[in-house]
Design a protein around this motif. Structure first.
Motif, mmCIF file in Angstrom:
data_model
loop_
_atom_site.group_PDB
_atom_site.id
_atom_site.type_symbol
_atom_site.label_atom_id
_atom_site.label_comp_id
_atom_site.label_asym_id
_atom_site.label_seq_id
_atom_site.Cartn_x
_atom_site.Cartn_y
_atom_site.Cartn_z
ATOM 1 N N PRO A 50 0.842 -1.200 0.000
ATOM 2 C CA PRO A 50 0.000 0.000 0.000
ATOM 3 C C PRO A 50 0.879 1.252 0.000
ATOM 4 O O PRO A 50 1.995 1.235 0.528
ATOM 5 N N ARG A 51 0.398 2.330 -0.620
ATOM 6 C CA ARG A 51 1.259 3.485 -0.846
ATOM 7 C C ARG A 51 1.212 4.525 0.261
ATOM 8 O O ARG A 51 2.149 5.278 0.448
ATOM 9 N N TYR A 52 0.064 4.620 0.974
ATOM 10 C CA TYR A 52 -0.073 5.681 1.971
ATOM 11 C C TYR A 52 -0.618 5.121 3.278
ATOM 12 O O TYR A 52 -1.297 4.096 3.289
ATOM 13 N N THR A 53 -0.309 5.821 4.377
ATOM 14 C CA THR A 53 -0.792 5.397 5.691
ATOM 15 C C THR A 53 -1.689 6.481 6.279
ATOM 16 O O THR A 53 -1.685 7.623 5.820
ATOM 17 N N ILE A 54 -2.427 6.106 7.337
ATOM 18 C CA ILE A 54 -3.284 7.070 8.027
ATOM 19 C C ILE A 54 -2.420 8.175 8.654
ATOM 20 O O ILE A 54 -2.817 9.332 8.711
ATOM 21 N N GLY A 55 -1.203 7.819 9.071
ATOM 22 C CA GLY A 55 -0.284 8.813 9.636
ATOM 23 C C GLY A 55 0.132 9.851 8.614
ATOM 24 O O GLY A 55 0.263 11.040 8.925
ATOM 25 N N GLU A 56 0.341 9.404 7.356
ATOM 26 C CA GLU A 56 0.709 10.336 6.289
ATOM 27 C C GLU A 56 -0.482 11.197 5.882
ATOM 28 O O GLU A 56 -0.340 12.391 5.632
ATOM 29 N N ALA A 57 -1.664 10.579 5.818
ATOM 30 C CA ALA A 57 -2.847 11.310 5.369
ATOM 31 C C ALA A 57 -3.193 12.440 6.329
ATOM 32 O O ALA A 57 -3.558 13.537 5.903
ATOM 33 N N THR A 58 -3.059 12.181 7.632
ATOM 34 C CA THR A 58 -3.409 13.213 8.610
ATOM 35 C C THR A 58 -2.207 14.099 8.930
ATOM 36 O O THR A 58 -2.370 15.152 9.542
ATOM 37 N N GLY A 59 -0.995 13.662 8.569
ATOM 38 C CA GLY A 59 0.207 14.403 8.916
ATOM 39 C C GLY A 59 0.552 14.263 10.394
ATOM 40 O O GLY A 59 1.427 14.957 10.902
ATOM 41 N N LEU A 60 -0.141 13.331 11.081
ATOM 42 C CA LEU A 60 0.054 13.187 12.525
ATOM 43 C C LEU A 60 0.949 11.997 12.874
ATOM 44 O O LEU A 60 1.212 11.743 14.046
ATOM 45 N N GLY A 61 1.411 11.288 11.853
ATOM 46 C CA GLY A 61 2.222 10.092 12.073
ATOM 47 C C GLY A 61 3.486 10.373 12.866
ATOM 48 O O GLY A 61 3.988 9.511 13.581
ATOM 49 N N ARG A 62 3.995 11.623 12.776
ATOM 50 C CA ARG A 62 5.229 11.961 13.500
ATOM 51 C C ARG A 62 5.042 11.957 15.017
ATOM 52 O O ARG A 62 6.000 11.947 15.764
ATOM 53 N N PHE A 63 3.769 12.003 15.489
ATOM 54 C CA PHE A 63 3.518 11.998 16.931
ATOM 55 C C PHE A 63 3.220 10.595 17.457
ATOM 56 O O PHE A 63 2.956 10.429 18.640
ATOM 57 N N GLY A 64 3.232 9.624 16.588
ATOM 58 C CA GLY A 64 2.948 8.255 17.023
ATOM 59 C C GLY A 64 1.901 7.608 16.139
ATOM 60 O O GLY A 64 1.498 8.169 15.125
ATOM 61 N N GLU A 65 1.462 6.428 16.560
ATOM 62 C CA GLU A 65 0.480 5.684 15.790
ATOM 63 C C GLU A 65 -0.859 6.429 15.804
ATOM 64 O O GLU A 65 -1.292 6.907 16.853
ATOM 65 N N VAL A 66 -1.499 6.534 14.620
ATOM 66 C CA VAL A 66 -2.761 7.266 14.522
ATOM 67 C C VAL A 66 -3.918 6.275 14.419
ATOM 68 O O VAL A 66 -3.888 5.361 13.596
ATOM 69 N N ARG A 67 -4.913 6.444 15.315
ATOM 70 C CA ARG A 67 -6.100 5.598 15.271
ATOM 71 C C ARG A 67 -7.329 6.482 15.222
ATOM 72 O O ARG A 67 -7.354 7.561 15.814
ATOM 73 N N GLN A 68 -8.357 6.011 14.524
ATOM 74 C CA GLN A 68 -9.588 6.795 14.505
ATOM 75 C C GLN A 68 -10.282 6.687 15.856
ATOM 76 O O GLN A 68 -10.437 5.601 16.391
ATOM 77 N N LEU A 69 -10.687 7.840 16.404
ATOM 78 C CA LEU A 69 -11.409 7.839 17.668
ATOM 79 C C LEU A 69 -12.907 7.938 17.388
ATOM 80 O O LEU A 69 -13.683 7.106 17.814
ATOM 81 N N ASP A 70 -13.296 8.971 16.655
ATOM 82 C CA ASP A 70 -14.697 9.166 16.286
ATOM 83 C C ASP A 70 -14.777 9.513 14.814
ATOM 84 O O ASP A 70 -14.063 10.392 14.356
#
Lengths: 315, 251
Positions: free
Chosen positions: A204-224
């Motif tokens: 796969p080419r992109y991650t949720i961390g890249e899409a939100t730009g928040l990957g640099r702060f750790g693993e990104v999970r959807q909350l709501d």
């Protein structure tokens, strides 16, 4: 991606019609067609009917079908518009070609030229259809080098099967037509297999961390999610029904779209004319069903990058 | 016309501050309220009071959990059209209904030309385009084009509805083409970033990352924080009485 059923039907039907036009134009240029004007008239009519039914059905997925004519205007930037223009342009040489046969009773000389133009335009139309999908970087499974070539070979293979059926209706099927169908079915099978391998082996080419730009702060999970019920984007882009049965549907579509028609066509090499007609009709039917399955899977397996915002980890 | 302008005189867009956004949804509801009566009217809803309510919303607020343990944080994440400099949603449009304005860079859909083929929504990486199932056309953020140039409104109201509604000042509107504008300065000062820059659509809207955490207690691991025990009993007699009561009731 949500499979638009009218689009699936459209690309399958018009693909076969366009493939048939390619082979008619080429075979005529080499004087391979039976010297029977009614064969050419009926063949071209069938091809154009398939193309028309396909184009008409594709307007059913539009929100405003009454404005479909506007889609011819943006050919400078849009592959969808180019497809419309190329499909419409294919009618003219096809009608001239059929008219030439009707008037002169043969396909030589001046009639062969519109036949070749028709073949080229039909090929271009198949290519533009593939590029609508092949030019979208938002969908990894579509933005593949093999996407557009696949649309071309699927059209050529179904067109070749259709041609053997038409030949069987009018005369004994010549050996070249049988081999044409066998070779193009094999080629289509090989290309589709390569395509499936390509999308399966690619990361796969992109991650949720890249899409939100928040990957640099750790693993990104959807909350709501933004809303309690699925919205348009999730309904259209998040469709994943049948993805888990992908391997089963792949095998089934390979069997019906390529293997069975190829086997029937091989038998035609030795069978008599009556059996040939029956075999060719069966091959057309199965190839059609198989290609509809293949196309449905093409949509169902496609993962859209926007789903990363809705909690998918990778796309 | 779906050919893109080579440059735009202005690059109007939003800065969204992920540090101060509290996820209150005020921008989303304000957007819906304004735009269902404005340029995009109506923003249809389907089954709004039923089991499966959905409809066209041009601004949606996601919420993510980032990181683990004491270092984890909640990030509220408003997402709407980014008014990209090279938007694929415009170039794929077969009718010319989608276009990018030369004067200010706003990406718009002409609702009278759209055929509802949905190809633009496939081309958008950000899920910013919303199909209106009842109208049969595509809807999208207009950057409140009917507010920002509207001289009938008070000057302070000539900003997008979402910006006007935000109670924490997490949304800012301005011209990114001007390096001295509020949004350009803010982006520079706070390290504003593009969403999915690898895809090459050059989004105009910028996101400001959450600031580093300042509260040491939450950064420590949980066992160390627990070892410190309850806060020592100081203060008035009444306060100590409550602390004693708390201890008794805890038994």
């Amino acid at each position: 991606m949500h499979p638009a059923y009218s689009v699936i039907f459209f690309t399958t039907a018009s693909g076969a019609g366009l493939g048939l036009l390619v082979w008619l134009g080429l075979a005529n240029a080499f004087s391979y067609l039976p010297a029977d004007a009614s064969f050419v008239l009926i063949s071209v009519a069938l091809a154009l009917a398939l193309l028309s039914v396909g184009l008409l059905s594709s307007t059913f997925h539009l929100g405003r079908p009454d404005r479909a004519w506007r889609a011819f205007s943006q050919w400078r930037s849009s592959w969808l518009s180019r497809e419309g223009v190329a499909a419409a342009a294919t009618y003219l040489p096809a009608i001239i070609f059929a008219f030439g046969w009707y008037k002169t009773g043969e396909g030589a000389g001046i009639v062969a030229i519109p036949g070749l133009v028709m073949a080229v335009l039909a090929l271009v139309t198949l290519f533009t259809t593939g590029m609508i999908y092949g030019s979208l970087p938002t969908i990894r499974q579509w933005k593949q080098a093999l996407t557009a070539p696949n649309y071309i070979v699927m059209g050529l293979a179904s067109g070749a099967v259709l041609l053997t059926f038409l030949l069987a209706l009018f005369a004994t099927v010549p050996v070249w037509a049988i081999w044409l169908a066998i070779v193009s079915l094999t080629l289509a099978w090989a290309m589709k297999t390569l395509y499936w391998m390509a999308i399966h082996n690619e990361e796969p080419r992109y991650t949720i961390g890249e899409a939100t730009g928040l990957g640099r702060f750790g693993e990104v999970r959807q909350l709501d999610p933004p809303h309690t019920a699925a919205n348009f984007v999730m309904r259209e882009m998040g469709y994943s029904v049948a993805r888990k049965h992908a391997n089963k549907i792949r095998r089934l579509s390979v069997l019906t779209a390529f293997v069975a028609p190829a086997v029937f066509t091989v038998i035609m090499l030795v069978a008599g004319p009556v059996l040939n007609l029956f075999l060719a009709a069966l091959a057309v039917l199965l190839a059609g069903i198989g290609l509809v399955m293949e196309r449905w899977l093409f949509f169902a397996e496609a993962e859209h990058v926007s789903m990363l915002y809705y909690g998918r980890e990778r796309a | 016309m779906t050919m893109l302008p080579e440059t735009t005189a202005k690059k109007l867009g939003l800065v969204i501050d992920l540090d101060t956004c509290v996820g209150c949804q005020a921008c989303a509801t304000s957007c819906k309220e304004w735009n269902t009566g404005g340029y995009s009217a109506p923003l249809s809803d389907i089954d709004p009071y039923g089991r499966d309510p959905h409809g066209a919303w041009l601004n949606r607020i996601h919420s993510y959990e980032v990181g683990d343990g004491g270092a984890s944080r909640t990030v509220n994440f408003p997402r709407s059209c980014l008014h990209c400099e090279t938007p694929a949603c415009v170039t794929v449009c077969p009718t010319g209904a989608s276009y990018k304005r030369e004067e200010d860079g706003i990406v718009l859909v002409d609702p009278d030309k759209c055929i509802g083929c949905k190809l633009c929504s496939w081309a958008c990486a950000y899920g910013a385009r919303e199909y209106d199932y009842i109208e049969g056309v595509m809807k999208k953020c207009t950057l409140c084009i009917d507010r920002i140039y509207n001289t009938n409104l008070q000057p302070e109201d000539r900003v997008p509805a979402c910006v006007r509604a935000c109670p924490t000042g997490a949304r800012h509107f301005g011209d990114f083409g001007d390096p001295e504008s509020n949004v350009s300065k803010l982006t520079k000062a706070r390290g504003g970033y593009d969403l999915l820059p690898q895809m090459g659509f050059k989004p105009v809207n910028k996101y400001l990352p959450p600031r580093p955490k300042r509260d040491r207690v939450t950064l420590d691991d949980t066992s160390a924080a627990a070892d410190r025990g309850p806060v020592s009993a100081e203060g008035s007699k009444l306060e100590r009485l409550f602390q004693w009561a708390d201890k008794m009731l805890t038994r």
